[in-house]
Design an enzyme around this catalytic site. Structure first.
Site, mmCIF file in Angstrom:
data_model
loop_
_atom_site.group_PDB
_atom_site.id
_atom_site.type_symbol
_atom_site.label_atom_id
_atom_site.label_comp_id
_atom_site.label_asym_id
_atom_site.label_seq_id
_atom_site.Cartn_x
_atom_site.Cartn_y
_atom_site.Cartn_z
ATOM 1 N N LYS A 8 -9.071 -16.068 16.932
ATOM 2 C CA LYS A 8 -8.745 -17.482 16.726
ATOM 3 C C LYS A 8 -7.258 -17.641 16.937
ATOM 4 C CE LYS A 8 -11.533 -18.662 12.737
ATOM 5 N NZ LYS A 8 -11.431 -19.167 11.375
ATOM 6 N N THR A 28 -17.846 15.846 48.404
ATOM 7 C CA THR A 28 -16.801 16.861 48.347
ATOM 8 C C THR A 28 -16.665 17.563 49.709
ATOM 9 O OG1 THR A 28 -16.106 18.854 47.225
ATOM 10 C CG2 THR A 28 -18.466 18.505 47.351
ATOM 11 N N GLY A 88 -13.234 15.286 53.612
ATOM 12 C CA GLY A 88 -11.934 14.980 54.204
ATOM 13 C C GLY A 88 -11.147 13.889 53.506
ATOM 14 N N LYS A 89 -11.475 13.644 52.244
ATOM 15 C CA LYS A 89 -10.771 12.589 51.517
ATOM 16 C C LYS A 89 -9.307 12.954 51.272
ATOM 17 C CE LYS A 89 -13.524 12.618 47.969
ATOM 18 N NZ LYS A 89 -14.394 13.709 48.438
ATOM 19 N N SER A 145 -9.642 -8.861 58.907
ATOM 20 C CA SER A 145 -9.349 -8.291 60.219
ATOM 21 C C SER A 145 -10.638 -7.819 60.867
ATOM 22 C CB SER A 145 -8.398 -7.107 60.071
ATOM 23 O OG SER A 145 -8.351 -6.347 61.250
ATOM 24 N N GLU A 195 -7.371 16.266 40.937
ATOM 25 C CA GLU A 195 -8.375 17.285 41.242
ATOM 26 C C GLU A 195 -7.778 18.627 41.579
ATOM 27 O OE1 GLU A 195 -11.201 15.888 44.103
ATOM 28 O OE2 GLU A 195 -12.355 14.887 42.537
ATOM 29 N N GLU A 213 0.816 -1.197 0.000
ATOM 30 C CA GLU A 213 0.000 0.000 0.000
ATOM 31 C C GLU A 213 0.858 1.258 0.000
ATOM 32 O OE1 GLU A 213 -2.917 -0.382 3.008
ATOM 33 O OE2 GLU A 213 -4.383 0.754 1.860
#
Lengths: 499, 97
Positions: free
Chosen positions: A218, A285, A288-289, A456, A313, A70
């Site tokens: 295949k 939001t 406290g993440k 745990s 973020e 090609e």
């Protein structure tokens, strides 16, 4: 050890060197056989075909023949330069040889009687012998059919060529066109003569996003992973497939505990997180993440562990300022070499590209702890399916590294609710920490609960917590409130158990 | 010295593989057409691609037999065993009789 091997003649494979493909194909392309790689226009067939030879040269010095029907060799040389392959160097070294079967513009030919493709075969045999090639790529078959009127003849001649390549012990790859992403395998019925092995490359438009996948349709007489696997094309590296199920879950469960960076949270978890576990922190939001992430990293770095943060973020400045406000000096930690903060906009790349970059950084930095804040931000740039694959792929990759991973997920509503991220990831996580707002007596208060702690015992209370200059402080449980997790807190009279 | 008003002399290169009956058949067909059509004469060079694959590569030959009419220009290509005379003549740029 499991030593029973069935007594079948095993089909040997050669590693292509195409990242991920060797895993999906359980070892690479069947040695000495022909594999058909079929795809629509723009599905990266040529890149795949070039890379198969390029990796052979780079990894083991295997010489390769590229038969082009090609594009002209000059076009191919130019096009793949940006992918990091300098074909001219390899051609000069006798490691790469073109068989140029591209059509000459203005060179039309008249068919006057019976013919075969014996000259193409003679040229291929000559090229293979000339440089001692063991790999061969042919790109692409559709263009041969365009040059000759008799499609049945071309098919049988291609069959003859692949049979001779097999005798010559050359592992070959032929590309062919498809007209639809989900339809017949290839145009001109070419799959019939190399039907032993078929790989499909797709480039699907889904929710306005392009998603590339590869699938082994295949692989006669030999095993492979089933289904579609996402892949991407990276400058300087070429095709990178992202195997998902190909990653075995071989994680060793470690009983070693590591600190969450917060003594009170450690106590709730029964003595800290497990060393190689995945922890999901979920909340609306402002709950406290990012704080828990910060403490997780600081706690690790204080113990001399290497910590890596991917932030999608907040900007670097924001993150560092926040950390400062909670008593963690990220700048010092970065200087000490124990912390690395990588900030990126989710929209700056496709999810597959993010994944590959993250894996690269993890492999180079070799962290003991990894945090991603937040996973949900990445949801924006992918289809639900693509995102699920990303989550699975990243978590299994991290589990392979045997390090602790902490991910945050943002819930869409302020009060309760779950995020998509949660439903994708919750079964993969070892621990889940929920952060929630509680509206009580006209004020918003925050609470935390450990929902899951694999292997745990843990405290099942829902604890109120406060945030100050020293970080997070867990307080008393909300014993007289029900419905917090459902987002509908109600006070119950003291002494009456909550239903 | 050839006469000034002579028909142009044709230079034909024929690519074949080995000396099979098929090859012989193609050469015979071609000679018969050329003897009829080129009173000014022609030169036919037969090239075996198995013995000289580099020439096949240089000329980008795929099919066998392939005939290249190198002169007079423009160069033209015909593939097949020359069993279809009309097509051969058309391919050579000669109108069929």
């Amino acid at each position: 050890m499991f030593t029973h091997v069935p007594n079948y003649p095993q089909i040997e494979k050669i590693e292509t060197g195409i990242t991920g493909f060797d895993l999906i194909s359980s070892g690479g392309l069947p040695k000495g056989r022909t594999t058909l790689v079929s795809g629509t226009a723009g599905s990266a067939k040529t890149v795949f075909a070039v890379q198969f030879l390029a990796e052979g040269i780079k990894r083991s010095g295997d010489a390769g023949i590229f038969v082009t029907f090609e594009e002209s060799p000059a076009d191919i040389r130019r096009n793949v330069k940006s992918l990091g392959w300098d074909l001219e160097v390899w051609e000069a070294e006798g490691k790469w040889l073109f068989v140029d079967a591209s059509p000459d513009p203005g060179q039309d030919q008249v068919e006057a009687g019976r013919y075969d493709l014996g000259a193409l075969l003679a040229r291929i045999e000559y090229a293979v012998a000339k440089i001692g090639a063991t790999r061969l790529s042919m790109d692409s078959l559709g263009a041969v059919f365009a040059q000759f009127r008799d499609a049945a003849l071309v098919r049988s001649e291609l069959f003859r060529i692949s049979a001779i390549l097999r005798q010559l012990k050359v592992t070959s790859l032929m590309t062919s066109e498809r007209t639809q992403e989900y339809g017949e395998i290839a145009r001109f019925g070419v799959e019939e003569f190399v039907a032993d092995n078929v790989v499909i490359l797709r480039n699907v438009l889904e929710d306005e996003k392009r998603r590339r996948t590869m699938e082994i349709l295949k692989y006669r007489g030999t095993s492979h992973q089933k289904g579609e696997f996402p892949f991407t094309i990276v400058s300087g590296r070429g095709v990178l497939a992202i195997p998902l199920s190909a990653m075995e879950l071989k994680q060793k469960s470690s009983n070693v505990r590591i600190t969450s960076g917060n003594k009170e949270l450690d106590a709730m978890c029964g003595g800290g997180f497990f060393r190689d576990s995945i922890i999901l922190v979920s909340g609306a939001t402002g709950t406290g993440k990012t704080l828990i992430t910060t403490e997780f990293l600081k706690g690790g770095a204080d113990k001399g562990e290497r910590c890596l943060l991917f932030a999608f973020e907040e900007s670097r400045e924001q993150l560092f300022r926040n950390a400062d406000g909670w008593g963690s000096n990220f700048e010092e930690l970065e200087e000490s070499g124990l912390l690395k903060v990588v900030c990126a906009y989710p929209e700056s790349a496709s999810l597959e590209d993010h994944l590959i970059e993250m894996k690269d950084i993890i492999e180079h930095f070799k962290p003991n702890r990894i945090a991603v804040d937040s996973f949900s931000a990445l949801e924006r740039v992918a289809t639900p399916k693509g995102f699920r694959e990303f989550v699975i792929s990243l978590t299994s990759f991290i589990k392979h590294q045997e390090v602790a991973g902490l991910f945050t997920a943002t819930t869409p509503s302020l009060m309760g609710g779950t995020s998509v991220t949660e439903s994708h990831i919750s079964t993969l996580t070892d621990s889940i920490i929920l952060l929630r707002y509680v509206e009580m007596n006209g004020s918003m208060r925050r609470c935390l609960t450990v929902l899951k702690m694999r292997g745990s015992l843990h405290d099942k209370d829902i604890l109120e917590f406060n945030i100050d200059g020293g970080g997070m402080h867990l307080g008393e449980p909300f014993r007289h409130v029900t419905g917090i997790l459902a987002g509908n807190p109600r006070e119950t009279p003291y002494g009456i158990p909550a239903i | 010295m050839p006469p000034v008003d002579a028909e142009p002399r044709y230079l034909l290169k024929l690519f074949v593989a080995g000396s099979s009956t098929r090859t012989g058949h193609a050469i015979n067909n071609l000679r018969r057409i050329c003897d009829d059509e080129f009173p000014g004469g022609y030169e036919l060079v037969v090239i075996d691609v198995v013995e000289q694959p580099a020439i096949a590569e240089e000329k980008k030959i795929l099919a066998l037999p392939t005939l290249i009419k190198e002169s007079p220009l423009p160069a033209r290509r015909i593939i097949g065993d020359f069993s279809d005379k009309e097509k051969v003549l058309a391919g050579l740029g000669l109108a069929a009789h």
